[in-house]
Write a protein that holds these residues in place. Structure first.
Motif, PDB file in Angstrom:
ATOM      1  N   SER A   1      37.586  41.328  47.963  1.00  0.00           N
ATOM      2  CA  SER A   1      38.083  42.230  46.927  1.00  0.00           C
ATOM      3  C   SER A   1      38.502  41.389  45.731  1.00  0.00           C
ATOM      4  O   SER A   1      38.462  40.148  45.766  1.00  0.00           O
ATOM      5  N   GLN A   2      38.958  42.064  44.686  1.00  0.00           N
ATOM      6  CA  GLN A   2      39.471  41.379  43.513  1.00  0.00           C
ATOM      7  C   GLN A   2      40.727  40.557  43.819  1.00  0.00           C
ATOM      8  O   GLN A   2      41.117  39.707  43.025  1.00  0.00           O
ATOM      9  N   GLN A   3      41.347  40.801  44.969  1.00  0.00           N
ATOM     10  CA  GLN A   3      42.575  40.092  45.337  1.00  0.00           C
ATOM     11  C   GLN A   3      42.330  38.663  45.813  1.00  0.00           C
ATOM     12  O   GLN A   3      43.284  37.931  46.089  1.00  0.00           O
ATOM     13  N   PHE A   4      41.064  38.240  45.896  1.00  0.00           N
ATOM     14  CA  PHE A   4      40.688  36.904  46.352  1.00  0.00           C
ATOM     15  C   PHE A   4      39.966  36.177  45.208  1.00  0.00           C
ATOM     16  O   PHE A   4      39.343  36.816  44.373  1.00  0.00           O
ATOM     17  N   ASP A   5      39.889  34.899  45.134  1.00  0.00           N
ATOM     18  CA  ASP A   5      40.554  33.850  45.855  1.00  0.00           C
ATOM     19  C   ASP A   5      41.676  33.302  44.990  1.00  0.00           C
ATOM     20  O   ASP A   5      41.421  32.782  43.903  1.00  0.00           O
ATOM     21  N   TYR A   6      42.901  33.416  45.484  1.00  0.00           N
ATOM     22  CA  TYR A   6      44.070  32.943  44.754  1.00  0.00           C
ATOM     23  C   TYR A   6      44.675  31.695  45.404  1.00  0.00           C
ATOM     24  O   TYR A   6      45.860  31.444  45.266  1.00  0.00           O
TER      25      TYR A   6
ATOM     26  N   ARG B   1      50.207  23.643  27.081  1.00  0.00           N
ATOM     27  CA  ARG B   1      51.536  23.144  27.416  1.00  0.00           C
ATOM     28  C   ARG B   1      52.435  24.259  27.952  1.00  0.00           C
ATOM     29  O   ARG B   1      53.176  24.068  28.921  1.00  0.00           O
ATOM     30  N   GLN B   2      52.340  25.410  27.311  1.00  0.00           N
ATOM     31  CA  GLN B   2      53.149  26.553  27.746  1.00  0.00           C
ATOM     32  C   GLN B   2      52.777  26.978  29.158  1.00  0.00           C
ATOM     33  O   GLN B   2      53.653  27.198  30.016  1.00  0.00           O
TER      34      GLN B   2
ATOM     35  N   ALA C   1      54.535  25.671  36.940  1.00  0.00           N
ATOM     36  CA  ALA C   1      55.455  24.991  37.858  1.00  0.00           C
ATOM     37  C   ALA C   1      56.229  25.981  38.708  1.00  0.00           C
ATOM     38  O   ALA C   1      56.602  25.697  39.851  1.00  0.00           O
ATOM     39  N   ALA C   2      56.450  27.194  38.170  1.00  0.00           N
ATOM     40  CA  ALA C   2      57.180  28.231  38.908  1.00  0.00           C
ATOM     41  C   ALA C   2      56.300  29.406  39.300  1.00  0.00           C
ATOM     42  O   ALA C   2      56.658  30.183  40.190  1.00  0.00           O
ATOM     43  N   ASP C   3      55.145  29.544  38.649  1.00  0.00           N
ATOM     44  CA  ASP C   3      54.283  30.709  38.871  1.00  0.00           C
ATOM     45  C   ASP C   3      52.839  30.253  39.046  1.00  0.00           C
ATOM     46  O   ASP C   3      52.170  29.861  38.074  1.00  0.00           O
ATOM     47  N   LEU C   4      52.360  30.300  40.291  1.00  0.00           N
ATOM     48  CA  LEU C   4      50.992  29.886  40.597  1.00  0.00           C
ATOM     49  C   LEU C   4      49.962  30.641  39.765  1.00  0.00           C
ATOM     50  O   LEU C   4      48.891  30.117  39.444  1.00  0.00           O
ATOM     51  N   PHE C   5      50.294  31.874  39.387  1.00  0.00           N
ATOM     52  CA  PHE C   5      49.324  32.745  38.730  1.00  0.00           C
ATOM     53  C   PHE C   5      49.334  32.643  37.201  1.00  0.00           C
ATOM     54  O   PHE C   5      48.748  33.482  36.512  1.00  0.00           O
ATOM     55  N   ALA C   6      49.999  31.641  36.659  1.00  0.00           N
ATOM     56  CA  ALA C   6      50.157  31.567  35.204  1.00  0.00           C
ATOM     57  C   ALA C   6      48.819  31.614  34.474  1.00  0.00           C
ATOM     58  O   ALA C   6      48.644  32.403  33.533  1.00  0.00           O
ATOM     59  N   TYR C   7      47.869  30.797  34.893  1.00  0.00           N
ATOM     60  CA  TYR C   7      46.576  30.763  34.203  1.00  0.00           C
ATOM     61  C   TYR C   7      45.757  32.033  34.437  1.00  0.00           C
ATOM     62  O   TYR C   7      45.286  32.645  33.471  1.00  0.00           O
ATOM     63  N   PRO C   8      45.519  32.476  35.679  1.00  0.00           N
ATOM     64  CA  PRO C   8      44.717  33.693  35.850  1.00  0.00           C
ATOM     65  C   PRO C   8      45.353  34.931  35.242  1.00  0.00           C
ATOM     66  O   PRO C   8      44.633  35.815  34.740  1.00  0.00           O
ATOM     67  N   ASP C   9      46.678  35.022  35.239  1.00  0.00           N
ATOM     68  CA  ASP C   9      47.317  36.200  34.666  1.00  0.00           C
ATOM     69  C   ASP C   9      47.278  36.188  33.142  1.00  0.00           C
ATOM     70  O   ASP C   9      47.267  37.246  32.510  1.00  0.00           O
TER      71      ASP C   9
ATOM     72  N   GLU D   1      38.726  36.336  31.866  1.00  0.00           N
ATOM     73  CA  GLU D   1      38.070  35.042  32.098  1.00  0.00           C
ATOM     74  C   GLU D   1      38.151  34.647  33.570  1.00  0.00           C
ATOM     75  O   GLU D   1      37.199  34.064  34.120  1.00  0.00           O
ATOM     76  N   TRP D   2      39.274  34.945  34.210  1.00  0.00           N
ATOM     77  CA  TRP D   2      39.449  34.656  35.638  1.00  0.00           C
ATOM     78  C   TRP D   2      38.446  35.442  36.472  1.00  0.00           C
ATOM     79  O   TRP D   2      37.800  34.881  37.372  1.00  0.00           O
ATOM     80  N   THR D   3      38.272  36.716  36.167  1.00  0.00           N
ATOM     81  CA  THR D   3      37.286  37.531  36.889  1.00  0.00           C
ATOM     82  C   THR D   3      35.878  37.002  36.655  1.00  0.00           C
ATOM     83  O   THR D   3      35.088  36.854  37.601  1.00  0.00           O
TER      84      THR D   3
END
Length: 427
Positions: free
Chosen positions: A225-230, A252-253, A259-267, A272-274
């Motif tokens: 599903s769209q919930q993978f691969d994280y 940089r941001q 450092a605190a949120d694994l999903f920073a880039y995909p979110d 682009e992540w999809t």
């Protein structure tokens, strides 16, 4: 004013109704017409449960030949294991009673060739393990490379804190999956990591090199599903891909946020992540295509796909429209397993529309149908211009839980016009 989507659905429904009416009128009281196309693919999906002994294989090929089937898609890689001889993946436990030299795939080829039956090696591409029963072989992929496993978003933050070599890493993914078995079939390997994709390509290349196959048939060439691969490794691959294309200040941001949120880039970059995940899967299919053609120039590459092309694209990140358009696969088998004949006709019509002149093999869920319903669906597929059909599955319609005795004999009489000497209707 109706939207284009509504108009298109109405058009397909009308087409399906017209097809069904034509089939029922022509078929009553019993389907018996032969297909005018002598090149029609009449195929069976054969699961690995029928690949465990010389006797079961001989019966499989004899049955297929007698009932008029000309193509076998035999499952030789069920869950990152090998129903053939190779050094790359472990031998499955259900071959333990057979001699070490017993080669199920070679046996199928030896039995099928004298009858002119084509054989494709059916492989589960990304699905690599059951979540209910983890592999027994210590050298299985899930133990050698747990970091290659897809991770679902709901547990990704927790899993990211674990070392992949810690048994808790696989355990957490498996436990979560066991609670989602209606929608997630098991543990998946990711196509996002270059090493994982290279390994899968190597497995397929080795298989094609060792055996004179008519084709490689891909299954589970998709995400659950769209919930993978994280997984943190997949996200790291995305980060490496997108960072050169974003401003330094944004990098940089996001680095600070990550450092605190694994999903920073995909979110931050959801589209682009999809696209990245979908493109990496398509890239793997392209690599497999090249690998097969390098050693077997005449072998086909085919794929079992979700019947709704847009749903496959959006929900499973499976761009089979693009695969056909780019000639990465030679044929697709939409898994139109519905019990509703109108819906079946609509799904195959939609697939034919998308495929254009490329081959569509109608996937029929015979395990859910009576023999006459299967024969009806074959006729529907023919009228819609499908290049053939595949029944799922040989095992389900010949085993003890078959929907009817002599299932394939009934289908072959109704859809192929084959009359058997033992048929009561011929006396």
């Amino acid at each position: 004013m109706w939207s284009g989507v509504v108009v298109e659905r109405l058009r397909r429904a009308a087409l399906a109704l017209g097809i069904l009416c034509g089939v029922w009128i022509a078929a009553a009281p019993m389907l018996s017409a032969l297909s005018p196309d002598t090149n029609e693919v009449r195929a069976l999906w054969v699961t690995r449960s029928s690949m465990t002994s010389p006797g079961s294989i001989a019966t499989l090929v004899k049955t297929a030949h007698e009932q008029g089937f000309n193509t076998l898609l035999v499952q030789v890689r069920g869950r990152a294991d090998a129903y053939y001889l190779t050094d790359l993946e472990p031998r499955p436990a259900d071959l333990a009673r057979q001699p070490a030299g017993f080669d199920p795939l070679a046996s199928v080829l030896a039995e099928a060739r004298p009858h002119g039956i084509r054989v494709q090696a059916w492989i589960a591409l990304n699905l690599v393990s059951s979540a209910v029963e983890l592999p027994a072989a210590p050298d299985h992929l899930v133990y050698r490379h747990p970091e290659w496993l897809m991770v679902p978003r709901p547990i990704a933050q927790e899993v990211a804190r674990l070392d992949p070599r810690n048994p808790a890493y696989i355990g957490k993914i498996a436990r979560w999956t066991r609670g989602q078995l209606e929608s997630v079939e098991g543990l998946y390997a990711s196509p996002l990591q270059p090493d994982a994709a290279a390994y899968t390509e190597r497995v397929v290349s080795d298989l094609a090199r060792r055996y004179a196959l008519d084709g490689i048939h891909l299954d589970y060439a998709r995400y659950p599903s769209q919930q993978f691969d994280y997984s943190r490794f997949a996200i790291a691959a995305f980060r490496a891909d997108i960072r050169p294309r974003i401003p330094l200040e944004t990098r940089r941001q996001l680095d600070a946020e990550e450092a605190a949120d694994l999903f920073a880039y995909p979110d931050r970059f959801p589209a682009e992540w999809t696209n990245f995940r979908r493109a990496r899967l398509t890239s793997l299919v392209a690599r497999i295509r090249r690998a097969v053609r390098d050693v077997r120039p005449n072998a086909m590459v085919t794929a079992a796909v979700f019947p709704d092309p847009q749903g496959a694209f959006d929900d499973r990140l499976q761009d089979w429209r693009g695969w056909l358009g780019s000639h990465l696969v030679d044929a697709v088998a939409p898994m139109a397993y519905t019990q509703e004949p109108g819906r079946f006709a609509e799904q195959i019509a939609a697939a034919r529309d998308v495929a254009g002149g490329r081959a569509v093999w109608a996937g029929i869920g015979s395990y859910r149908l009576t023999p006459v319903q299967t024969a009806d669906n074959i006729q529907i597929a023919r009228k819609l211009g499908a290049a053939g059909f595949v029944l799922f599955s040989y095992d389900s319609v010949t085993g003890p839980k078959s929907p009817a005795p002599d299932y394939l004999a009934i289908v072959s009489r109704a859809a192929f016009g084959i009359v058997h000497s033992t048929d009561s209707s011929s006396k």
